[in-house]
Design a protein around this motif. Sequence first.
Motif, short mmCIF file in Angstrom:
data_model
loop_
_atom_site.label_atom_id
_atom_site.label_comp_id
_atom_site.label_asym_id
_atom_site.label_seq_id
_atom_site.Cartn_x
_atom_site.Cartn_y
_atom_site.Cartn_z
N PRO A 1 0.82 -1.22 0.00
CA PRO A 1 0.00 0.00 0.00
C PRO A 1 0.85 1.26 0.00
CG PRO A 1 -0.77 -1.57 1.64
CD PRO A 1 0.54 -2.07 1.15
N ASP A 2 0.21 2.38 -0.42
CA ASP A 2 0.95 3.63 -0.44
C ASP A 2 1.11 4.18 0.96
OD1 ASP A 2 -1.38 5.00 0.32
OD2 ASP A 2 -1.94 5.44 -1.74
N ARG A 3 1.80 5.31 1.06
CA ARG A 3 2.18 5.85 2.36
C ARG A 3 0.98 6.19 3.24
NH1 ARG A 3 7.15 10.02 1.12
NH2 ARG A 3 8.33 8.68 -0.29
N VAL A 4 0.01 6.87 2.66
CA VAL A 4 -1.14 7.31 3.46
C VAL A 4 -1.93 6.11 3.98
CG1 VAL A 4 -3.31 8.59 3.42
CG2 VAL A 4 -1.28 9.53 2.28
N GLN A 5 -2.08 5.09 3.15
CA GLN A 5 -2.81 3.90 3.60
C GLN A 5 -2.09 3.22 4.76
OE1 GLN A 5 -3.18 1.69 -0.10
NE2 GLN A 5 -5.35 2.23 -0.25
N VAL A 6 -0.77 3.13 4.67
CA VAL A 6 -0.02 2.51 5.76
C VAL A 6 -0.16 3.34 7.04
CG1 VAL A 6 2.29 1.90 6.57
CG2 VAL A 6 1.62 1.37 4.23
N LEU A 7 -0.07 4.66 6.91
CA LEU A 7 -0.21 5.53 8.08
C LEU A 7 -1.59 5.39 8.70
CD1 LEU A 7 0.88 7.79 9.93
CD2 LEU A 7 -0.07 9.41 8.29
N ALA B 1 1.27 11.67 15.26
CA ALA B 1 1.61 12.80 14.39
C ALA B 1 2.99 13.37 14.74
CB ALA B 1 0.55 13.89 14.49
N LEU B 2 3.29 13.46 16.02
CA LEU B 2 4.60 13.96 16.43
C LEU B 2 5.72 13.02 15.96
CD1 LEU B 2 3.83 15.18 20.07
CD2 LEU B 2 4.33 16.59 18.07
N GLY B 3 5.45 11.71 15.99
CA GLY B 3 6.44 10.76 15.50
C GLY B 3 6.76 10.98 14.03
N VAL B 4 5.74 11.34 13.24
CA VAL B 4 5.94 11.63 11.82
C VAL B 4 6.63 12.98 11.64
CG1 VAL B 4 4.77 12.07 9.63
CG2 VAL B 4 4.01 10.20 11.10
N ILE B 5 6.17 13.98 12.38
CA ILE B 5 6.73 15.33 12.24
C ILE B 5 8.22 15.36 12.53
CG2 ILE B 5 6.69 17.66 13.22
CD1 ILE B 5 3.65 17.25 13.64
N LEU C 1 -11.89 17.02 21.11
CA LEU C 1 -11.11 15.79 21.02
C LEU C 1 -11.19 15.19 19.61
CD1 LEU C 1 -12.05 14.18 24.44
CD2 LEU C 1 -9.84 15.14 23.80
N VAL C 2 -12.37 15.21 19.02
CA VAL C 2 -12.51 14.72 17.64
C VAL C 2 -11.71 15.59 16.68
CG1 VAL C 2 -14.14 14.38 15.74
CG2 VAL C 2 -14.73 13.61 18.05
N ALA C 3 -11.71 16.91 16.92
CA ALA C 3 -10.92 17.81 16.08
C ALA C 3 -9.43 17.47 16.15
CB ALA C 3 -11.16 19.26 16.52
N THR D 1 -4.30 13.56 12.33
CA THR D 1 -4.25 12.52 11.30
C THR D 1 -4.00 13.14 9.92
OG1 THR D 1 -5.74 11.08 12.55
CG2 THR D 1 -5.52 10.66 10.20
N THR D 2 -4.70 14.24 9.64
CA THR D 2 -4.52 14.92 8.36
C THR D 2 -3.10 15.46 8.21
OG1 THR D 2 -6.85 15.55 8.33
CG2 THR D 2 -5.38 16.75 6.87
N ALA D 3 -2.59 16.08 9.27
CA ALA D 3 -1.23 16.64 9.21
C ALA D 3 -0.20 15.54 8.98
CB ALA D 3 -0.93 17.39 10.50
#
Length: 277
Positions: free
Chosen positions: A104-110, A175-179, A256-258, A264-266
């Motif tokens: 799968p592509d990157r976004v799917q794996v994430l 997200a912090l792990g990715v950033i 919390l949902v925000a 996730t989007t970032a």
Amino acid sequence: MINAVAAEALLMRKRLAPVIVGATWVLMVVGFAFAVPYIVYSVLDPADASRAELLRILLPAAFASTSLSSYPLFGGAIMLILGVLVTGSEYRWRTWTARLSQGPDRVQVLLAKLVIGAMVTTVIAVVAAVAAALASAVIAAVEGRPADWPSVSSLLGSLGAAVLISAAWMSVGAALGVIFRGTTVALTVGLLWTLGLENALSGLAGVIPAIEPVRNILLGSASGSLVGSLGAPTQGDGGTPGVVDYLSAPAACLVLVAYLVVTTTAAAVLMHRRDIT
């Protein structure tokens, strides 16, 4: 996407991190929410007026809100650590290239990682609730008190709040792990912000009204407000640190949902646009 989720589920089962994080949190809930307060109750003077109230929150009728009150501050930090490990470990071990070159592509794996991470936090929340119920039942038996359990709706509400809070904090950690492309800096920044700067801003908001809107959208404030809205004593009333009443339950859930959506989007945008190494 289904294959990506299945692969992440297999990977998660092979890792010790979820087990260690989950066991740590269950022990913290039982120890700090029930065992330590019961020890304090045991050594208090029987004439002390606070003694009866302390026992009340340890009995089965109140175990759901008592265990939930640990989530805004301590549980959130634990779930943030789990989220960092879910994504940041791939950078530390340099395994992203192998993962992404085979399917799968990157976004799917994430997204698969976040889905499995949310499932893990749900399992941890359920196990923690069961452990809290057992601890409360033992205290009731030792004290010779009846085991009057909360209603099913109260239990489901408490569990749902625990899952939402856990998932939101986990997504921030992921997200912090990715950033920051790793675990060390991500953990440092995440814990410094949530345990240090958020508390500082909340304290300043009490004396500087202009900061109140900022305080109300903080992750800790939303988590604490949701717990407070479900009956847990707030920090101002002598309850667990982190439990507040800044927001209503719907507003806290919305914040919390925000956090779930924004983080996730970032993370997905960064994964899609930049080099993975």
